[in-house]
Design a protein around this motif. Structure first.
Motif, PDB file in Angstrom:
ATOM      1  N   GLY A  22     -37.129  13.329 -12.008  1.00 22.66           N
ATOM      2  CA  GLY A  22     -36.198  12.839 -13.355  1.00 22.66           C
ATOM      3  C   GLY A  22     -36.714  11.788 -13.898  1.00 22.66           C
ATOM      4  N   VAL A  23     -37.930  10.878 -13.415  1.00 18.75           N
ATOM      5  CA  VAL A  23     -38.550   9.907 -14.182  1.00 18.75           C
ATOM      6  C   VAL A  23     -39.570  10.314 -15.040  1.00 18.75           C
ATOM      7  CG1 VAL A  23     -37.878   8.129 -12.486  1.00 18.75           C
ATOM      8  CG2 VAL A  23     -40.000   9.417 -12.510  1.00 18.75           C
ATOM      9  N   ARG A  24     -39.802   9.930 -16.177  1.00 19.81           N
ATOM     10  CA  ARG A  24     -40.706  10.160 -17.188  1.00 19.81           C
ATOM     11  C   ARG A  24     -42.008   9.287 -17.025  1.00 19.81           C
ATOM     12  NH1 ARG A  24     -37.591  12.440 -22.179  1.00 19.81           N
ATOM     13  NH2 ARG A  24     -36.376  14.154 -21.499  1.00 19.81           N
ATOM     14  N   LEU A  25     -43.336   9.689 -17.001  1.00 18.28           N
ATOM     15  CA  LEU A  25     -44.342   9.007 -17.097  1.00 18.28           C
ATOM     16  C   LEU A  25     -45.505   9.475 -18.298  1.00 18.28           C
ATOM     17  CD1 LEU A  25     -43.551   8.869 -13.924  1.00 18.28           C
ATOM     18  CD2 LEU A  25     -45.932   8.443 -13.543  1.00 18.28           C
ATOM     19  N   LEU A  26     -46.373   8.802 -18.763  1.00 18.38           N
ATOM     20  CA  LEU A  26     -47.163   9.104 -19.703  1.00 18.38           C
ATOM     21  C   LEU A  26     -48.516   9.505 -18.944  1.00 18.38           C
ATOM     22  CD1 LEU A  26     -46.458   6.190 -22.333  1.00 18.38           C
ATOM     23  CD2 LEU A  26     -46.115   8.673 -22.609  1.00 18.38           C
ATOM     24  N   GLY A  27     -49.457  10.238 -19.488  1.00 23.41           N
ATOM     25  CA  GLY A  27     -50.809  10.580 -19.100  1.00 23.41           C
ATOM     26  C   GLY A  27     -51.385  11.690 -20.071  1.00 23.41           C
TER      27      GLY A  27
ATOM     28  N   SER B 107     -32.459  -0.753 -10.332  1.00 23.34           N
ATOM     29  CA  SER B 107     -31.734  -0.972 -11.566  1.00 23.34           C
ATOM     30  C   SER B 107     -30.396  -0.525 -11.745  1.00 23.34           C
ATOM     31  CB  SER B 107     -32.545  -0.410 -12.949  1.00 23.34           C
ATOM     32  OG  SER B 107     -32.729   0.952 -12.511  1.00 23.34           O
ATOM     33  N   ARG B 108     -29.805   0.229 -10.808  1.00 22.55           N
ATOM     34  CA  ARG B 108     -28.513   0.761 -10.649  1.00 22.55           C
ATOM     35  C   ARG B 108     -27.565  -0.143  -9.717  1.00 22.55           C
ATOM     36  NH1 ARG B 108     -27.613   6.421  -8.409  1.00 22.55           N
ATOM     37  NH2 ARG B 108     -27.894   7.240 -10.426  1.00 22.55           N
ATOM     38  N   CYS B 109     -27.962  -0.491  -8.639  1.00 24.98           N
ATOM     39  CA  CYS B 109     -27.526  -1.194  -7.431  1.00 24.98           C
ATOM     40  C   CYS B 109     -27.970  -2.571  -7.076  1.00 24.98           C
ATOM     41  CB  CYS B 109     -27.031  -0.076  -6.102  1.00 24.98           C
ATOM     42  SG  CYS B 109     -28.535  -0.046  -5.205  1.00 24.98           S
ATOM     43  N   GLN B 110     -29.004  -2.792  -7.569  1.00 29.12           N
ATOM     44  CA  GLN B 110     -29.846  -4.051  -7.514  1.00 29.12           C
ATOM     45  C   GLN B 110     -30.341  -4.376  -6.095  1.00 29.12           C
ATOM     46  OE1 GLN B 110     -26.667  -4.175  -9.622  1.00 29.12           O
ATOM     47  NE2 GLN B 110     -28.336  -3.970 -11.176  1.00 29.12           N
ATOM     48  N   THR B 111     -30.293  -3.324  -5.298  1.00 30.66           N
ATOM     49  CA  THR B 111     -31.066  -3.374  -3.948  1.00 30.66           C
ATOM     50  C   THR B 111     -32.464  -3.789  -4.161  1.00 30.66           C
ATOM     51  OG1 THR B 111     -29.390  -1.815  -2.847  1.00 30.66           O
ATOM     52  CG2 THR B 111     -31.537  -2.243  -1.750  1.00 30.66           C
ATOM     53  N   PRO B 112     -32.743  -4.854  -3.290  1.00 29.14           N
ATOM     54  CA  PRO B 112     -34.134  -5.463  -3.508  1.00 29.14           C
ATOM     55  C   PRO B 112     -35.393  -4.555  -2.670  1.00 29.14           C
ATOM     56  CG  PRO B 112     -32.961  -6.785  -1.737  1.00 29.14           C
ATOM     57  CD  PRO B 112     -32.125  -5.706  -2.304  1.00 29.14           C
ATOM     58  N   ASP B 113     -36.571  -4.494  -3.286  1.00 28.76           N
ATOM     59  CA  ASP B 113     -37.741  -3.711  -2.687  1.00 28.76           C
ATOM     60  C   ASP B 113     -37.557  -2.376  -2.419  1.00 28.76           C
ATOM     61  OD1 ASP B 113     -38.713  -6.319  -2.259  1.00 28.76           O
ATOM     62  OD2 ASP B 113     -37.848  -6.935  -0.514  1.00 28.76           O
ATOM     63  N   PRO B 114     -37.281  -1.623  -3.678  1.00 29.08           N
ATOM     64  CA  PRO B 114     -37.300  -0.234  -3.530  1.00 29.08           C
ATOM     65  C   PRO B 114     -38.667   0.270  -2.821  1.00 29.08           C
ATOM     66  CG  PRO B 114     -36.940  -0.761  -5.662  1.00 29.08           C
ATOM     67  CD  PRO B 114     -37.215  -1.983  -5.064  1.00 29.08           C
ATOM     68  N   PRO B 115     -38.369   1.060  -1.897  1.00 24.83           N
ATOM     69  CA  PRO B 115     -39.833   1.547  -1.232  1.00 24.83           C
ATOM     70  C   PRO B 115     -40.358   2.752  -2.210  1.00 24.83           C
ATOM     71  CG  PRO B 115     -37.699   2.686   0.105  1.00 24.83           C
ATOM     72  CD  PRO B 115     -37.195   1.376  -1.189  1.00 24.83           C
ATOM     73  N   TRP B 116     -41.724   2.740  -1.837  1.00 26.25           N
ATOM     74  CA  TRP B 116     -42.640   3.689  -2.670  1.00 26.25           C
ATOM     75  C   TRP B 116     -42.523   4.908  -1.868  1.00 26.25           C
ATOM     76  CZ3 TRP B 116     -44.663   2.658  -7.200  1.00 26.25           C
ATOM     77  CH2 TRP B 116     -44.548   1.241  -7.605  1.00 26.25           C
ATOM     78  N   THR B 117     -42.412   6.126  -2.751  1.00 25.55           N
ATOM     79  CA  THR B 117     -42.424   7.261  -2.207  1.00 25.55           C
ATOM     80  C   THR B 117     -43.433   8.229  -2.802  1.00 25.55           C
ATOM     81  OG1 THR B 117     -39.986   7.227  -1.777  1.00 25.55           O
ATOM     82  CG2 THR B 117     -40.616   9.415  -1.565  1.00 25.55           C
TER      83      THR B 117
ATOM     84  N   GLN C 144     -40.945   4.447  -6.989  1.00 25.40           N
ATOM     85  CA  GLN C 144     -39.965   3.908  -6.001  1.00 25.40           C
ATOM     86  C   GLN C 144     -38.672   4.810  -6.017  1.00 25.40           C
ATOM     87  OE1 GLN C 144     -40.485   0.337  -8.362  1.00 25.40           O
ATOM     88  NE2 GLN C 144     -40.479  -0.799  -6.320  1.00 25.40           N
ATOM     89  N   ARG C 145     -38.002   4.688  -4.895  1.00 23.75           N
ATOM     90  CA  ARG C 145     -36.659   5.179  -4.774  1.00 23.75           C
ATOM     91  C   ARG C 145     -35.878   4.289  -4.045  1.00 23.75           C
ATOM     92  NH1 ARG C 145     -34.983  11.175  -2.545  1.00 23.75           N
ATOM     93  NH2 ARG C 145     -33.141  11.271  -3.590  1.00 23.75           N
ATOM     94  N   CYS C 146     -35.008   4.134  -4.647  1.00 22.50           N
ATOM     95  CA  CYS C 146     -33.929   3.195  -4.164  1.00 22.50           C
ATOM     96  C   CYS C 146     -33.300   3.356  -2.631  1.00 22.50           C
ATOM     97  CB  CYS C 146     -32.631   2.736  -4.958  1.00 22.50           C
ATOM     98  SG  CYS C 146     -31.529   1.630  -4.203  1.00 22.50           S
ATOM     99  N   ALA C 147     -33.796   2.637  -1.492  1.00 26.65           N
ATOM    100  CA  ALA C 147     -33.002   2.947   0.014  1.00 26.65           C
ATOM    101  C   ALA C 147     -31.575   3.154  -0.068  1.00 26.65           C
ATOM    102  CB  ALA C 147     -33.919   2.111   0.782  1.00 26.65           C
ATOM    103  N   SER C 148     -30.782   2.291  -0.873  1.00 27.74           N
ATOM    104  CA  SER C 148     -29.566   2.366  -0.670  1.00 27.74           C
ATOM    105  C   SER C 148     -28.680   3.477  -1.756  1.00 27.74           C
ATOM    106  CB  SER C 148     -29.108   1.045  -1.658  1.00 27.74           C
ATOM    107  OG  SER C 148     -27.639   0.772  -1.311  1.00 27.74           O
ATOM    108  N   CYS C 149     -29.093   3.616  -3.163  1.00 28.88           N
ATOM    109  CA  CYS C 149     -28.266   4.684  -3.663  1.00 28.88           C
ATOM    110  C   CYS C 149     -29.401   5.795  -4.263  1.00 28.88           C
ATOM    111  CB  CYS C 149     -28.012   4.017  -5.141  1.00 28.88           C
ATOM    112  SG  CYS C 149     -29.316   3.598  -6.255  1.00 28.88           S
ATOM    113  N   GLY C 150     -30.584   5.699  -3.836  1.00 29.26           N
ATOM    114  CA  GLY C 150     -31.373   6.939  -4.091  1.00 29.26           C
ATOM    115  C   GLY C 150     -31.797   7.352  -5.334  1.00 29.26           C
TER     116      GLY C 150
END
Ligand SMILES: [Zn+2]
Length: 148
Positions: free
Chosen positions: A99-104, A51-61, A34-40
């Motif tokens: 910049g995000v971290r995932l396990l695998g 989690s930064r600007c509380q804009t709902p429904d961050p789109p999947w990228t 997900q990437r916030c459409a408002s703050c990026g």
């Protein structure tokens, strides 16, 4: 296997409304973040609002899944029964280029789990990795192989 002695099962993720798009993407061979459409801001784990600007429904990228090894560990016995024939293997914490971290898992080019402690593969902090997908009993999990 008899009914009295069923095959051991892997723990599998249970998708919910927030994570279903992620798992659907994995099943298609796509890594979606997900990437916030408002703050990026890139968001992980999946959530209904930024989690930064509380804009709902961050789109999947869709992302490439390329990144670096931020940490790793070797899984050795004792393990859950489903993993007993697979150890030792490596679980990675990957920092995606976003910049995000995932396990695998650390896997081979085909996405099969590597039975390894990572040493022979030259695993090190900061190693570049390439996204693969691992089929774990029908659940498709993002996993990585070392970049060459
Ligand atoms: Zn935001």
């Amino acid at each position: 296997m008899s009914a009295a002695n069923p095959a051991p099962s892997f723990p599998i993720p249970v998708p919910d409304a927030d994570t279903q798009p992620f798992w659907d993407g994995c099943a298609r061979g796509e890594l979606l973040i997900q990437r916030c459409a408002s703050c990026g801001r890139w968001l992980w784990q999946p959530r209904p609002i930024c989690s930064r600007c509380q804009t709902p429904d961050p789109p999947w990228t869709r992302v490439s899944g390329a990144g670096t090894v931020a940490s790793w560990t070797v899984i050795r016995p004792p393990t859950l029964a489903a993993y007993s024939e697979l150890v030792p293997f490596v679980v990675l914490l990957v920092q995606l280029d976003e910049g995000v971290r995932l396990l695998g898992y650390l896997v081979d080019e085909r996405g099969d789990l590597l039975r390894t402690d990572g040493v022979a593969e030259g695993l090190a902090m900061g190693s570049r990795v390439v996204l693969r997908f691992h089929d774990q009993a029908g659940t498709i999990l993002p996993s990585w192989t070392l970049a060459v």
